[in-house]
Design an enzyme around this catalytic site. Structure first.
Site, PDB file in Angstrom:
ATOM      1  N   CYS A 178      -3.700  10.657   1.913  1.00 58.56           N
ATOM      2  CA  CYS A 178      -2.925   9.273   1.547  1.00 58.56           C
ATOM      3  C   CYS A 178      -1.738   9.713   0.764  1.00 58.56           C
ATOM      4  CB  CYS A 178      -4.076   8.432   0.530  1.00 58.56           C
ATOM      5  SG  CYS A 178      -5.713   8.361   1.075  1.00 58.56           S
ATOM      6  N   LYS A 190       0.884  -1.277  -0.236  1.00 59.97           N
ATOM      7  CA  LYS A 190       0.147  -0.018   0.011  1.00 59.97           C
ATOM      8  C   LYS A 190       0.831   1.239   0.110  1.00 59.97           C
ATOM      9  CE  LYS A 190      -3.001   2.985   0.272  1.00 59.97           C
ATOM     10  NZ  LYS A 190      -4.439   3.106   0.922  1.00 59.97           N
TER      11      LYS A 190
HETATM   12  N1  SAJ Z   1      -2.613  14.665  -8.505  1.00 61.84           N
HETATM   13  C1  SAJ Z   1      -1.663  15.481  -9.303  1.00 61.84           C
HETATM   14  N2  SAJ Z   1      -1.543  15.137 -10.525  1.00 61.84           N
HETATM   15  C2  SAJ Z   1      -1.891  13.880 -11.003  1.00 61.84           C
HETATM   16  C3  SAJ Z   1      -2.774  13.146 -10.105  1.00 61.84           C
HETATM   17  C4  SAJ Z   1      -2.835  13.497  -8.900  1.00 61.84           C
HETATM   18  O1  SAJ Z   1      -1.430  16.726  -8.963  1.00 61.84           O
HETATM   19  O2  SAJ Z   1      -1.508  13.615 -12.319  1.00 61.84           O
HETATM   20  C5  SAJ Z   1      -2.885  15.209  -7.236  1.00 61.84           C
HETATM   21  C6  SAJ Z   1      -4.580  15.227  -6.926  1.00 61.84           C
HETATM   22  O3  SAJ Z   1      -4.885  16.504  -7.242  1.00 61.84           O
HETATM   23  C7  SAJ Z   1      -4.381  15.218  -5.253  1.00 61.84           C
HETATM   24  C8  SAJ Z   1      -3.438  14.175  -4.938  1.00 61.84           C
HETATM   25  O4  SAJ Z   1      -2.475  14.275  -6.362  1.00 61.84           O
HETATM   26  O5  SAJ Z   1      -4.130  16.344  -4.752  1.00 61.84           O
HETATM   27  C9  SAJ Z   1      -3.885  12.761  -4.906  1.00 61.84           C
HETATM   28  O6  SAJ Z   1      -4.758  12.390  -5.730  1.00 61.84           O
HETATM   29  P1  SAJ Z   1      -5.138  10.815  -6.344  1.00 61.84           P
HETATM   30  O7  SAJ Z   1      -6.294  11.221  -7.337  1.00 61.84           O
HETATM   31  O8  SAJ Z   1      -3.876  10.536  -7.077  1.00 61.84           O
HETATM   32  O9  SAJ Z   1      -5.335   9.919  -5.040  1.00 61.84           O
HETATM   33  P2  SAJ Z   1      -5.913   9.742  -3.919  1.00 61.84           P
HETATM   34  O10 SAJ Z   1      -5.116  10.382  -2.701  1.00 61.84           O
HETATM   35  O11 SAJ Z   1      -7.384  10.463  -4.155  1.00 61.84           O
HETATM   36  O12 SAJ Z   1      -6.330   8.149  -3.708  1.00 61.84           O
HETATM   37  C10 SAJ Z   1      -4.874   7.605  -3.430  1.00 61.84           C
HETATM   38  C11 SAJ Z   1      -4.909   6.339  -4.513  1.00 61.84           C
HETATM   39  N3  SAJ Z   1      -3.719   5.711  -4.784  1.00 61.84           N
HETATM   40  C12 SAJ Z   1      -3.231   5.504  -6.073  1.00 61.84           C
HETATM   41  O13 SAJ Z   1      -3.737   5.844  -6.974  1.00 61.84           O
HETATM   42  C13 SAJ Z   1      -1.847   4.943  -6.048  1.00 61.84           C
HETATM   43  C14 SAJ Z   1      -6.201   5.457  -4.033  1.00 61.84           C
HETATM   44  O14 SAJ Z   1      -6.286   4.283  -4.834  1.00 61.84           O
HETATM   45  C15 SAJ Z   1      -5.866   5.039  -2.658  1.00 61.84           C
HETATM   46  O15 SAJ Z   1      -6.716   4.304  -2.014  1.00 61.84           O
HETATM   47  C16 SAJ Z   1      -5.712   6.232  -1.636  1.00 61.84           C
HETATM   48  O16 SAJ Z   1      -4.927   7.013  -2.419  1.00 61.84           O
HETATM   49  C17 SAJ Z   1      -5.589   5.863  -0.402  1.00 61.84           C
HETATM   50  O17 SAJ Z   1      -6.563   5.872   0.250  1.00 61.84           O
HETATM   51  O18 SAJ Z   1      -4.451   5.605   0.047  1.00 61.84           O
END
Ligand code: SAJ
Length: 423
Positions: free
Chosen positions: A272, A218
């Site tokens: 996360c 994770k």
């Molecule tokens: N973000 C960027 N650029 C991107 C993608 C995301 O700047 O290209 C930013 C988003 O705006 C946000 C942050 O990253 O601020 C996180 O967003 P996210 O959509 O990447 O992830 P979370 O935090 O909503 O959910 C993540 C997920 N993990 C992965 O994709 C590896 C999810 O599957 C997990 O279950 C979750 O963390 C968790 O609970 O740990």
């Protein structure tokens, strides 16, 4: 073993949807949360979380009598712990944040009194490597009358496994059903029972490993994403210096069959990806160099955006010499940690808007279609609708690409677009 009664401890973004999924499969579910308001809300068949389909699921689960919520644990056949794992307060700027396991410890202690022979306990909370073993020790200390896997292997009275949640906010219900699950039992029997439990509603594969590997899996997933976003964020700063459109650059580079660069933004938020990599860094600070640097790069991005706003203020004053800073209205579009959700936790957008509102003597507007009221600590940000912001603002700061903001709704001279949707 059939699990007739399932208890979910911690009814937040993961616990509540998980409890509702079991209930939708006609299992008797006892939800437990320390927050009385959360308990009262759910027992009325309502939710305290915005997540597609969740309100419907919870309403059905409660009205049909499959889900009941309380503040103290009751006996059950399986317990799932889905409580937060935050950091301990940091003493000095630059210190490595250390995980705080107090919520897991208190959940374990509170369920210990109702444990009986044959029960299964699953830790779902994202945890530093070794936490599941630690939890097993805490339980064994409180319940010396029962046997545990660390001392009795497959013959233990109690079974324990780590099964990290991996669902994406905004898609939780679908991903709970479809995603593969990593199941890390302390023994083979623990793993097999955990698989049986999740197969109640999980259609993805349930893949068995040990607890430490499951914990690390994770942390690895979220660290991998953090490192990739840091790469995109660093590129955006390099491109700004070189006068290159980073979004065009990334879309060109991504035409290469083996390149898939993520999107830059105002920083990384949520509870996360901005948190979990620290659990690796805290445990292995000497080895986790790249993961550590990615955290620093992403954490620095909000201040870089604030710097761009300061430059825009100076440019605006130069173009409008009869005005003072006090006359300038700055609009911040989007305050949540990512698009189309209502979650402000660890939001870089909120941090930027707060920072602007504190340093700027004129008005700071916040436009957040998913929030009705802002928390008190950001009381200098005036929450307004999109139309009013477009009318009133002199400087427009795009922070979160909510669907309402797509397709540039206006023309303006002073725009800082951290998401590349208005450029
Ligand atoms: N973000 C960027 N650029 C991107 C993608 C995301 O700047 O290209 C930013 C988003 O705006 C946000 C942050 O990253 O601020 C996180 O967003 P996210 O959509 O990447 O992830 P979370 O935090 O909503 O959910 C993540 C997920 N993990 C992965 O994709 C590896 C999810 O599957 C997990 O279950 C979750 O963390 C968790 O609970 O740990």
């Amino acid at each position: 073993m059939s699990f007739e009664t399932i208890s979910v401890i911690g009814l937040g973004y993961i616990g509540l949807p998980t409890a509702a999924m079991f209930a939708s499969c006609k299992k008797k579910v006892i939800g437990v949360d320390v927050n009385q308001h959360t308990v009262d809300t759910i027992n009325k068949g309502q939710t305290h979380i915005v997540e597609p389909e969740l309100d419907m699921l919870v309403h059905a689960a409660v009205t049909e009598g499959f889900l009941r919520v309380t503040t103290t644990p009751e006996p059950a056949d399986a317990f799932l712990i889905a409580v937060p794992t935050p950091f301990l307060p940091i003493d000095n700027e630059g210190d490595i944040p250390q995980p705080d396991l107090k919520y897991i410890e208190s959940a374990a202690n509170s369920l210990a009194s109702v444990l009986k022979k044959g029960d299964l306990i699953i830790l779902e909370s994202t945890s530093p490597v070794g936490t599941t073993e630690k939890m097993a020790e805490w339980l064994a200390t409180v319940r010396p009358d029962l046997t545990f896997p660390q001392t009795h292997g497959n013959e233990s009275d109690i079974r324990i496994a780590h099964c990290p949640e991996r669902v994406l906010p905004g898609h939780v219900v679908r991903e709970l059903i479809e995603n593969d699950r990593v199941i890390g039992g302390l023994t083979e029997k623990c793993s097999n029972q955990a698989v049986e439990l999740y197969k109640t509603f999980v259609q993805g594969d349930c893949v068995i490993t040990n607890a430490r590997t499951a914990e690390m899996a994770k942390l690895t997933e979220n660290s991998c994403r953090d490192v990739q976003i840091a790469f995109a964020n660093e590129l955006s700063i390099i491109c700004d210096r070189l006068d290159i459109d980073v979004w065009e650059l990334i879309s060109l580079a991504n035409r290469h069959p083996r390149i898939n660069i993520l999107q830059p933004g105002p920083g990384v938020g949520g509870h996360c990806i901005a948190v979990d990599p620290w659990f690796i860094v805290a445990k292995t600070p000497e080895q986790a160099q790249l993961i550590h640097t990615a955290r620093i790069v992403n954490d620095a991005k909000p201040l870089w955006v604030v710097g761009k706003v300061k430059l825009a203020i100076a440019d605006f004053l130069q173009a409008n010499p009869h005005k003072t800073t006090k006359d300038i209205t700055i609009a911040c579009y989007g305050l949540t940690f990512k698009p189309d959700i209502d979650d402000l936790r660890e939001s870089p957008a909120l941090q930027i808007a707060k920072n602007i509102s504190q340093m700027h003597s004129g008005t700071t507007l916040g436009i957040e279609p998913n929030i009705e009221k802002l928390p008190n600590h950001v009381n200098k940000i005036k929450l307004v609708n999109l139309r009013l912001a477009i009318q009133q603002a002199d400087i427009h700061v795009m922070l979160v690409d909510h669907k309402e903001f797509k397709g540039k709704p206006f023309n303006a001279q002073f725009i800082i677009d951290s998401k590349g949707i208005w450029t």
